[in-house]
Write an enzyme that holds these catalytic residues in place. Sequence first.
Site, PDB file in Angstrom:
ATOM      1  N   GLU A  11     -11.488   7.763 -42.913  1.00  0.00           N
ATOM      2  CA  GLU A  11     -11.735   6.645 -43.830  1.00  0.00           C
ATOM      3  C   GLU A  11     -13.054   6.805 -44.585  1.00  0.00           C
ATOM      4  OE1 GLU A  11      -9.724   4.512 -44.935  1.00  0.00           O
ATOM      5  OE2 GLU A  11      -8.093   4.915 -43.541  1.00  0.00           O
ATOM      6  N   ASP A  48      -9.793  -2.524 -49.859  1.00  0.00           N
ATOM      7  CA  ASP A  48     -10.673  -1.743 -50.741  1.00  0.00           C
ATOM      8  C   ASP A  48     -10.238  -1.992 -52.186  1.00  0.00           C
ATOM      9  OD1 ASP A  48      -8.338  -0.333 -51.055  1.00  0.00           O
ATOM     10  OD2 ASP A  48      -9.152   1.614 -50.449  1.00  0.00           O
ATOM     11  N   TYR A  57     -13.921  -3.221 -44.933  1.00  0.00           N
ATOM     12  CA  TYR A  57     -12.749  -2.370 -45.171  1.00  0.00           C
ATOM     13  C   TYR A  57     -12.558  -1.378 -44.013  1.00  0.00           C
ATOM     14  CZ  TYR A  57      -9.857   1.473 -46.434  1.00  0.00           C
ATOM     15  OH  TYR A  57      -8.899   2.439 -46.358  1.00  0.00           O
TER      16      TYR A  57
HETATM   17  N1  ADE Z   1      -7.364   5.991 -48.678  1.00  0.00           N
HETATM   18  C1  ADE Z   1      -8.114   5.271 -47.864  1.00  0.00           C
HETATM   19  N2  ADE Z   1      -7.585   5.219 -46.632  1.00  0.00           N
HETATM   20  C2  ADE Z   1      -6.460   5.949 -46.659  1.00  0.00           C
HETATM   21  C3  ADE Z   1      -5.484   6.299 -45.716  1.00  0.00           C
HETATM   22  N3  ADE Z   1      -5.593   5.891 -44.467  1.00  0.00           N
HETATM   23  N4  ADE Z   1      -4.462   7.069 -46.125  1.00  0.00           N
HETATM   24  C4  ADE Z   1      -4.386   7.479 -47.389  1.00  0.00           C
HETATM   25  N5  ADE Z   1      -5.273   7.189 -48.333  1.00  0.00           N
HETATM   26  C5  ADE Z   1      -6.314   6.435 -47.971  1.00  0.00           C
END
Ligand code: ADE
Length: 358
Positions: free
Chosen positions: A47, A148, A130
């Site tokens: 993340e 987000d 987030y």
């Molecule tokens: N962008 C942010 N978190 C994500 C996730 N878990 N999978 C794909 N794109 C992301």
Amino acid sequence: MDSQIPNKKMHPGLYELVEPLIHWYRVHRRSLPWRETRDPYRIWVSEIMLQQTRVEAVKPYYERFLNNLPSVKDLAEAEEDKLLKLWEGLGYYNRVRNMQKAARQIMVDYEGKFPDTYEGILSLTGIGSYTAGAIASFAYGQRKPAVDGNVLRVITRITADDSDIMKQSTKKRIENELERIIPEDAPGDFNQGLIELGAIVCVPNGEPRCEECPACNLCEARKQGRISEIPVKTKAKERRIEKKTILVFSDNDRIAISKRPDKGLLAGLYELPGVPGHLSRKAVIEYCKSIGLMPVKIKKLPDAKHIFSHVEWHMTGYAVQVDELEKTNEKGFLFIHPEEIRSKYPIPSAYEAYMPQI
Ligand code: ADE
């Protein structure tokens, strides 16, 4: 699915979204390395990397980072240069510095075990609502939202909400609304579904693929023909432009690099020497002499640009061969063999255009 009864004030479209979203996600989800684990450490790493960086770009970094630092303890104990080298090219280096601070907090305050409450996760350095929501729901199945910018786009479109998504109050309100409808039995898939919808259907740039969207019939922005107006986002301040001349100083076998200060932009990383402004060949010779170097050959290098969040570097460059690097009176220079620079010294990708010289 076992959601809570919707609050009257909440947009009805949101409550109706839950089932089709989860079903759609389970059918259409991309298989990504961080979706095959419930290990909070691995989810956290993904993340943080995925903030500001595309999925495809993250994949190789993710694997390499976890192979080198497979646990919170390894991250807490990593040498700074090693850490920054593993992050080299991803940018926003404070992300990884904060991760190390958080890893140390986990070692001290949680005996090395990743905290398993939302509040505990949120208390870690560099983790906001987030990321805390993502970890709490993906790793522990807790009913916490993960909102987000992409999720804000999806939700404001479905509800035709024209509030400014840059405002904390908009985000907070949407987090509260989502928290009420997250189903007990699938918080992770619900949050991942919204993230996936924002990534592959309700895309950030260009036309959304509404015909593929599980919320197509609920979407108020679509019904009202206002897709192009929503989300509403106040414009960021214009970036400052800095002109620089990058100098690749070499003697027979070494290159001059220096360490950036511990604070500010690209703190603690290594860089090629640079001077403000766009220097002519003559000015480069003058500069070399002013720092005690004797140029024997000068080659003009291409111009390059690098965009950070608040500043743009507009660069030009020269490869300057000198008789002896040691002659310089510039205290901060390090003279390093190219091979060693490539393997050990983290150099930000802002310098990418000049790295073939090394
Ligand atoms: N962008 C942010 N978190 C994500 C996730 N878990 N999978 C794909 N794109 C992301």
